[in-house]
Design a protein around this motif. Structure first.
Motif, PDB file in Angstrom:
ATOM      1  N   GLY A 169      40.687 -22.414  48.015  1.00 34.88           N
ATOM      2  CA  GLY A 169      40.048 -21.878  46.813  1.00 34.88           C
ATOM      3  C   GLY A 169      38.806 -22.672  46.491  1.00 34.88           C
ATOM      4  O   GLY A 169      38.194 -23.284  47.360  1.00 34.88           O
ATOM      5  N   TRP A 170      38.427 -22.644  45.233  1.00 33.16           N
ATOM      6  CA  TRP A 170      37.275 -23.411  44.797  1.00 33.16           C
ATOM      7  C   TRP A 170      37.700 -24.375  43.701  1.00 33.16           C
ATOM      8  O   TRP A 170      38.380 -23.959  42.755  1.00 33.16           O
ATOM      9  CB  TRP A 170      36.172 -22.492  44.256  1.00 33.16           C
ATOM     10  N   PRO A 171      37.413 -25.669  43.815  1.00 34.05           N
ATOM     11  CA  PRO A 171      36.605 -26.307  44.847  1.00 34.05           C
ATOM     12  C   PRO A 171      37.363 -26.450  46.161  1.00 34.05           C
ATOM     13  O   PRO A 171      38.600 -26.382  46.183  1.00 34.05           O
ATOM     14  CB  PRO A 171      36.304 -27.679  44.243  1.00 34.05           C
ATOM     15  N   PRO A 172      36.663 -26.647  47.269  1.00 35.15           N
ATOM     16  CA  PRO A 172      37.325 -26.760  48.570  1.00 35.15           C
ATOM     17  C   PRO A 172      38.140 -28.041  48.676  1.00 35.15           C
ATOM     18  O   PRO A 172      37.848 -29.045  48.019  1.00 35.15           O
ATOM     19  CB  PRO A 172      36.160 -26.761  49.568  1.00 35.15           C
ATOM     20  N   ARG A 173      39.155 -27.995  49.523  1.00 34.77           N
ATOM     21  CA  ARG A 173      39.998 -29.172  49.758  1.00 34.77           C
ATOM     22  C   ARG A 173      39.428 -29.978  50.910  1.00 34.77           C
ATOM     23  O   ARG A 173      39.057 -29.424  51.936  1.00 34.77           O
ATOM     24  CB  ARG A 173      41.433 -28.734  50.082  1.00 34.77           C
ATOM     25  N   TRP A 174      39.385 -31.288  50.732  1.00 34.89           N
ATOM     26  CA  TRP A 174      38.841 -32.153  51.781  1.00 34.89           C
ATOM     27  C   TRP A 174      39.981 -32.766  52.588  1.00 34.89           C
ATOM     28  O   TRP A 174      41.066 -32.948  52.120  1.00 34.89           O
ATOM     29  CB  TRP A 174      37.972 -33.257  51.180  1.00 34.89           C
TER      30      TRP A 174
END
Length: 322
Positions: free
Chosen positions: A317-322
């Motif tokens: 989703g947003w924000p992206p997962r790092w």
């Protein structure tokens, strides 16, 4: 015997793809150039006189592929001049796996060869400023260390002329105003993460702190989606445009999903936005990073250049997962 020749060519295919992609900025065109190189090699094997010229296979294939790419570049100049809006290369996108290789690239040998010498989308954009002859000379010499004698053979000129072409190209690549990309992977992740956080918060000042004063943003919609017809330059303008882009997505009820990816060997972001009408819009953003700030943002929206993208996982989703 035929099987040996095929194996010998296949051993060179990855390197030829790397050469052709850097020259052409299009994976599909690069694949076509490499295939044409194979056809010419296969034809040479059936001609004793031509076969005698294949003394060093790697050099012969590189020279042949360069000549093919030169012809494509010369014809592409007309197409690029009539391209709707700004032009960006077809991105090479690799999802970040849980255990990437030390160089951060894909495990497939051919894919790894294409990306091994990548310096990011920024360099491919700058290479568009060069003449076809300058681009071939620069890529062969400065990126792949091909001797000028061999480059001259590919260009149909003298070694000294080939040297001059590469020198002029080098000056153009290093000219002031070109987006700079010098960051290592750790710095890229830190800066892009800060960009995502500032974009999510909607804070203009926070976003501007991540951007270099002379940052440039280029968007390629290919005539399919609205995109600025000229680069957007300057931290304030780029920051406001970026915040407006994400704000517009929210106002129209679009659900944005994103994940970090490698784009031409550098850290970037892949987006999907699901609209209320069910249409899914895709975007790949590449970044140039230098001295802790973003110097270039390259947004590829043209669906014709995003056909090879893998789908984003439903859990992203947003924000992206790092």
């Amino acid at each position: 015997m035929a099987g040996d020749r095929v194996s010998e060519f296949e051993a060179e295919r990855g390197r030829l793809m790397a050469v052709a992609y850097r020259m052409l900025g299009s994976r599909s065109e690069a694949e076509d150039a490499v295939q044409e190189t194979w056809l010419r090699y296969a034809g040479a094997l059936g001609d004793p006189a031509a076969r005698a010229e294949v003394r060093h296979l790697g050099g012969w294939l590189t020279t042949t592929c360069a000549r093919i790419c030169l012809d494509v570049l010369r014809s592409a100049r007309v197409r690029r001049e009539t391209y709707p809006g700004q032009w960006l290369p077809e991105p090479l996108v690799t999802p970040l796996g849980p255990a990437p290789e030390p160089d951060g690239f894909a495990p497939d040998p051919a894919e790894r060869a294409v990306r091994r010498d990548q310096l990011g989308t920024a360099l491919l954009v700058v290479l568009e400023r060069l003449t076809p002859e300058q681009r071939v000379a620069f890529v062969l010499h400065d990126v792949f260390a091909v001797p000028f004698g061999q480059i001259a053979e590919a260009l149909g000129t003298s070694p000294e002329a080939a040297r001059q072409l590469a020198s002029r190209a080098r000056r153009a690549v290093n000219a002031p105003g070109a987006p700079r990309h010098t960051a290592d992977p750790a710095e890229q992740q830190r800066v892009v993460s800060a960009f995502v956080a500032a974009t999510e918060s909607g804070e203009l000042d926070a976003l501007m702190r991540v951007l270099a004063p002379d940052v440039v943003l280029i968007g390629d919609g290919g005539g399919h989606f609205p995109a600025a017809r000229r680069p957007i330059a300057g931290a304030d303008k780029v920051a406001r445009f970026t915040l407006g882009l994400f704000g517009q997505a929210g106002r129209y009820g679009q659900r944005v999903r994103a994940r970090p990816v490698l784009v031409d060997g550098a850290l970037g972001l892949q987006f999907e936005a699901a609209r209320d009408d069910g249409q899914v819009l895709r975007l790949v953003s590449a970044f140039a990073v230098d001295r802790g700030r973003i110097t270039g943002i390259f947004n590829q929206l043209n669906p014709e250049k995003l056909t090879r993208l893998a789908d984003i996982d439903a859990g992203d989703g947003w924000p992206p997962r790092w």
